[in-house]
Design a protein around this motif. Structure first.
Motif, PDB file in Angstrom:
ATOM      1  N   GLU A 269      43.329  27.401 -52.940  1.00 31.50           N
ATOM      2  CA  GLU A 269      42.773  26.132 -52.487  1.00 31.50           C
ATOM      3  C   GLU A 269      43.758  25.017 -52.818  1.00 31.50           C
ATOM      4  OE1 GLU A 269      38.549  23.631 -52.534  1.00 31.50           O
ATOM      5  OE2 GLU A 269      38.774  25.487 -53.696  1.00 31.50           O
ATOM      6  N   SER A 273      42.247  19.621 -50.737  1.00 30.15           N
ATOM      7  CA  SER A 273      40.911  20.153 -50.491  1.00 30.15           C
ATOM      8  C   SER A 273      39.991  19.914 -51.682  1.00 30.15           C
ATOM      9  CB  SER A 273      40.993  21.652 -50.189  1.00 30.15           C
ATOM     10  OG  SER A 273      39.696  22.221 -50.081  1.00 30.15           O
ATOM     11  N   VAL A 274      40.488  20.190 -52.886  1.00 36.93           N
ATOM     12  CA  VAL A 274      39.670  20.022 -54.091  1.00 36.93           C
ATOM     13  C   VAL A 274      39.284  18.557 -54.278  1.00 36.93           C
ATOM     14  CG1 VAL A 274      39.717  20.112 -56.609  1.00 36.93           C
ATOM     15  CG2 VAL A 274      40.530  22.063 -55.269  1.00 36.93           C
ATOM     16  N   THR A 277      36.709  17.343 -51.707  1.00 39.99           N
ATOM     17  CA  THR A 277      35.358  17.810 -52.038  1.00 39.99           C
ATOM     18  C   THR A 277      34.699  16.918 -53.081  1.00 39.99           C
ATOM     19  OG1 THR A 277      35.971  20.103 -51.545  1.00 39.99           O
ATOM     20  CG2 THR A 277      34.035  19.775 -52.931  1.00 39.99           C
ATOM     21  N   ASN A 278      35.532  16.289 -53.896  1.00 45.02           N
ATOM     22  CA  ASN A 278      35.020  15.432 -54.961  1.00 45.02           C
ATOM     23  C   ASN A 278      35.114  13.935 -54.614  1.00 45.02           C
ATOM     24  OD1 ASN A 278      34.407  17.184 -57.536  1.00 45.02           O
ATOM     25  ND2 ASN A 278      36.230  18.077 -56.578  1.00 45.02           N
ATOM     26  N   GLU A 281      39.878  11.018 -51.197  1.00 41.38           N
ATOM     27  CA  GLU A 281      40.561  11.364 -49.950  1.00 41.38           C
ATOM     28  C   GLU A 281      42.040  11.010 -50.008  1.00 41.38           C
ATOM     29  OE1 GLU A 281      39.230  13.018 -47.506  1.00 41.38           O
ATOM     30  OE2 GLU A 281      37.212  13.039 -48.394  1.00 41.38           O
TER      31      GLU A 281
END
Length: 337
Positions: A269, A273-274, A277-278, A281
């Motif tokens: 990953e 991406s990680v 998700t949190n 951006e």
């Protein structure tokens, strides 16, 4: 250009001027070759556009949410328009298909200010411009600039066949037509390009600029690196690059400097991406480490560089990374976010 994928040039940190956009109108859309469309963009209000230098590209913000980079192929002295060339890629994520199928003359779109990760050395004693397929777009702009400066240069353009040779009329009738050489895969043997002979016969001190498909570029760069000084070899990648990642991914952690938050990045990953998700951006485009959109400053830790955008010197400095594909050799990296 089909997406500008630079391997050399000064990194541009994504936080800088990322909000600045230009509104432009599609003044003309043309068919330039098989699967290649040309676009002429003008300021929507009729004003001059920001100046650019040969080798520059712009981000195009599409109605389908994608962001793609395309090279400016026209003469840098022109302020009234930007000219693009876009190769239709049926296997892509949809950027070129949007440009070909949805964008039409009269439409108003948003683009970024021009950026240059493939700059031209205007002080070189001579220049050798090599283009493969759609890679001719930034090379065209360089030829216009060198011609205007009265500099010594030659342009060699390789394509599968005449149907896929974009901007041929412009090259055959332009002010530098005597300096243009065409090479077709289906042409006679004597007309095909001999990379080794061409490089060996170039004057000492010549700067090489190459852009096109990965196989074409690998062949040219591989041959040039046998005898040419590294600082005279310039490249820009187009299209998708396979094998940017690695099969030996290991987990690590990333810390956000502004908040102190720490997030685990598992094998397989990406940092982008990680963080996404949190709720953090990072702007991305190619997501393969070749466009430079996501370049982020590293404040601590050791990156595992897997990009083709940053220079060797920038890799060695270890204070920048492309979080779309690069990882960490240390247990944690601290990002300037």
């Amino acid at each position: 250009m089909n997406i500008a994928l630079s391997a050399h040039g000064n990194a541009m940190i994504h936080q800088v001027n990322r909000s600045a956009r230009l509104q432009v109108r599609v003044a003309a859309k043309t068919t330039e070759a098989q699967d290649i469309a040309g676009f002429e963009l003008v300021d929507w209000s009729g004003e001059d556009l920001p100046a650019f230098t040969a080798g520059s590209h712009v981000d195009v913000f599409m109605a389908n949410g994608l962001v793609r980079q395309y090279s400016l192929r026209n003469n840098p002295s022109e302020r009234h328009r930007y000219r693009l060339g876009v190769l239709r890629d049926q296997q892509g994520a949809g950027g070129s298909i949007f440009m070909h199928d949805m964008l039409k003359s009269g439409d108003v779109i948003e683009i970024s200010h021009p950026r240059n990760a493939f700059p031209l050395n205007e002080q070189a004693s001579s220049s050798l411009l090599l283009a493969g397929g759609i890679g001719v777009t930034p090379i065209l702009s360089m030829a216009h600039r060198l011609s205007a400066l009265g500099q010594d240069f030659a342009l060699h353009y390789c394509a599968r066949n005449l149907d896929r040779m974009a901007f041929r009329a412009e090259l055959e009738t332009g002010p530098f037509k005597t300096q243009v050489h065409f090479h077709l895969d289906d042409g006679p043997p004597e007309q095909k390009l001999s990379i080794a002979e061409l490089l060996q016969s170039s004057p000492k001190g010549t700067h090489l600029y190459v852009c096109g498909p990965r196989g074409f570029m690998d062949a040219v760069i591989g041959e040039a690196e046998r005898s040419w000084p590294k600082e005279t070899i310039h490249r820009e990648y187009f299209g998708k690059i396979a094998d940017v990642g690695s099969s030996d991914d290991r987990p690590f952690a990333v810390q956000i400097a502004s908040t102190g938050q720490v997030f685990a990045v598992p094998a397989g990953e990406s940092v982008v991406s990680v963080l996404g998700t949190n709720g953090i951006e990072i702007p991305v485009s190619c997501e393969q480490g070749i466009c430079g959109t996501c370049v982020t400053r590293v404040l601590a830790g050791l990156p595992d560089h897997r990009d083709l955008y940053l220079t060797d010197a920038e890799h060695a400095a270890n204070d920048l990374m492309t979080p779309c594909c690069s990882r960490a050799l240390s247990e944690i990296v601290v990002l300037d976010l």
